[in-house]
Design a protein around this motif. Structure first.
Motif, PDB file in Angstrom:
ATOM      1  N   LEU A 139      30.365 -27.826 -29.705  1.00 17.45           N
ATOM      2  CA  LEU A 139      31.628 -27.435 -30.331  1.00 17.45           C
ATOM      3  C   LEU A 139      32.296 -28.692 -30.881  1.00 17.45           C
ATOM      4  N   ILE A 140      32.581 -28.708 -32.163  1.00 13.66           N
ATOM      5  CA  ILE A 140      33.244 -29.849 -32.803  1.00 13.66           C
ATOM      6  C   ILE A 140      34.598 -29.393 -33.321  1.00 13.66           C
ATOM      7  N   LEU A 189      25.643 -24.359 -32.804  1.00 12.37           N
ATOM      8  CA  LEU A 189      26.662 -25.286 -33.299  1.00 12.37           C
ATOM      9  C   LEU A 189      27.861 -24.496 -33.816  1.00 12.37           C
ATOM     10  N   THR A 190      29.057 -24.856 -33.341  1.00 13.77           N
ATOM     11  CA  THR A 190      30.290 -24.238 -33.821  1.00 13.77           C
ATOM     12  C   THR A 190      31.281 -25.330 -34.209  1.00 13.77           C
ATOM     13  N   LEU A 191      31.921 -25.168 -35.343  1.00  6.77           N
ATOM     14  CA  LEU A 191      33.026 -26.045 -35.733  1.00  6.77           C
ATOM     15  C   LEU A 191      34.329 -25.260 -35.568  1.00  6.77           C
ATOM     16  N   ARG A 192      35.223 -25.779 -34.744  1.00  5.19           N
ATOM     17  CA  ARG A 192      36.532 -25.149 -34.592  1.00  5.19           C
ATOM     18  C   ARG A 192      37.513 -25.863 -35.511  1.00  5.19           C
ATOM     19  N   ILE A 193      38.027 -25.124 -36.465  1.00  6.08           N
ATOM     20  CA  ILE A 193      38.847 -25.689 -37.521  1.00  6.08           C
ATOM     21  C   ILE A 193      40.325 -25.581 -37.143  1.00  6.08           C
ATOM     22  N   SER A 194      41.060 -26.652 -37.336  1.00  9.17           N
ATOM     23  CA  SER A 194      42.498 -26.644 -37.074  1.00  9.17           C
ATOM     24  C   SER A 194      43.219 -25.995 -38.251  1.00  9.17           C
ATOM     25  N   ARG A 221      28.652 -21.796 -38.269  1.00  6.75           N
ATOM     26  CA  ARG A 221      29.529 -20.948 -37.450  1.00  6.75           C
ATOM     27  C   ARG A 221      30.887 -21.613 -37.273  1.00  6.75           C
ATOM     28  N   MET A 222      31.958 -20.835 -37.465  1.00  4.30           N
ATOM     29  CA  MET A 222      33.314 -21.361 -37.375  1.00  4.30           C
ATOM     30  C   MET A 222      34.141 -20.617 -36.343  1.00  4.30           C
ATOM     31  N   ALA A 223      35.092 -21.337 -35.765  1.00 11.69           N
ATOM     32  CA  ALA A 223      36.189 -20.779 -34.993  1.00 11.69           C
ATOM     33  C   ALA A 223      37.450 -21.446 -35.524  1.00 11.69           C
ATOM     34  N   VAL A 224      38.604 -21.022 -35.031  1.00 15.78           N
ATOM     35  CA  VAL A 224      39.875 -21.578 -35.511  1.00 15.78           C
ATOM     36  C   VAL A 224      40.784 -21.882 -34.339  1.00 15.78           C
ATOM     37  N   ALA A 225      41.529 -22.982 -34.454  1.00 11.75           N
ATOM     38  CA  ALA A 225      42.589 -23.314 -33.506  1.00 11.75           C
ATOM     39  C   ALA A 225      43.917 -23.273 -34.244  1.00 11.75           C
TER      40      ALA A 225
END
Length: 317
Positions: free
Chosen positions: A116-117, A145-150, A184-188
């Motif tokens: 997770l980045i 691999l997941t990128l968590r985007i601000s 793959r993305m997530a969000v914060a």
């Protein structure tokens, strides 16, 4: 290392590691299920946010770039200690400022860990070398691999209020590139504006739909909404009796399942911290090795109460 000043609102509290201001036994948390190991890639960032808990900026190098060799050394320690780690997280600063970010992520993925980045998806991530590296990692490891985007808010003007004019559009450009390349993305997001949880998630859901982002706004692991960490706010100290009063288990608290590795400016080697949220608090520095970091953590900070025990938040996916 920065000195930690005691907030006026909590005068007399959080002074003794073992005892609260009223003489009660302070609660502590054992590392009962180490699932996530975090690496802080360095505090340098391409932008300076209004409420950054770690004070990242283009000039803050209090935490310097960690290296791929240092990360690999801690991966060896995970195996030697038998920690059942599922996930390796990278935070900053902006992780893609670190020139070895792709190499570090690849080292973790190649050993079978999820990665997770946490990133703002702006210019550092969009450099040609980083994009090529992400494409390669995505091809080889897919959804590991997941990128968590601000994305502080789904409305551009509120996001830019935190991160500077034009930030929203630059982040959106990066998210479109990630979408088009199958990353793959997530969000914060943040809750500073006082929206209800339902309203916030409805707003993010509309934002995702408008841009074709495959992110679930209802899943708190995919859309993480963080409260502001105001150290001046009056908060109660957590005693051993609080677990029963709150009907909560110590295993629910973040330091039961994670640790973070940082490298301080001028230090010969990295060190392990109890918590991702307290990078400058000396009391929460546990030692240079994972073995040293296995000891219990006493909840002797306002963040422990407000953010983790009462707020129930977690940085992990």
């Amino acid at each position: 290392m920065k000195d930690v000043e005691q907030p006026t609102a909590n005068a007399g509290k959080f002074q003794n590691r073992h005892v609260t201001a009223d003489g009660s036994q302070r609660a502590s948390v054992a590392l009962s299920r180490p699932e996530t190991l975090w690496f802080n890639t360095g505090t340098l960032c391409n932008i300076e946010c209004a409420n950054c808990y770690i004070l990242s900026s283009p000039t803050n190098d209090a935490l310097v770039y960690i290296t791929a060799d240092e990360v690999s050394g801690y991966l060896d320690q995970i195996e030697a200690r038998g920690w059942p780690v599922r996930e390796i997280g990278f935070t900053g600063g902006e992780p893609f400022m670190n020139p070895q970010m792709i190499e570090m992520a690849g080292a973790c993925l190649s050993r079978g860990y999820e990665v997770l980045i946490l990133t703002n998806a702006m210019r550092p991530m969009m450099r040609k070398t980083m994009r090529a590296g992400l494409q390669d990692l995505c091809t080889r490891y897919g959804d590991k691999l997941t990128l968590r985007i601000s994305v502080d808010h789904f409305r551009s003007e509120l996001h830019d209020e935190e991160r500077g004019a034009g930030s929203f559009e630059k982040t959106l450009e990066g998210m479109r590139w990630l979408r088009d390349n199958g990353v793959r993305m997530a969000v914060a997001g943040r809750t500073v504006w006082g929206d209800s949880d339902a309203d916030s998630r409805a707003g993010y859901a509309a934002f995702y739909q408008a841009h074709g982002f495959d992110i679930d706004a209802r899943d708190p692991g995919q859309t993480v909404l963080f409260p502001e960490m105001d150290e001046t706010a009056e908060v109660p100290e957590i005693t051993t009796a609080c677990w029963g009063i709150l009907n909560k288990s110590p295993e629910d608290v973040m330091c039961a399942s994670s640790r973070m590795v940082v490298k301080r400016k001028g230090a010969p080697s990295p060190t392990v911290l109890a918590c991702t949220l307290l990078p400058y608090a000396p009391e929460f520095e546990l030692g240079d090795t994972l073995q040293e970091a296995e000891r219990d953590v006493h909840l002797n900070h306002p963040h422990c109460a407000k953010f983790c025990v009462l707020g129930g938040a977690s940085c992990s996916a």
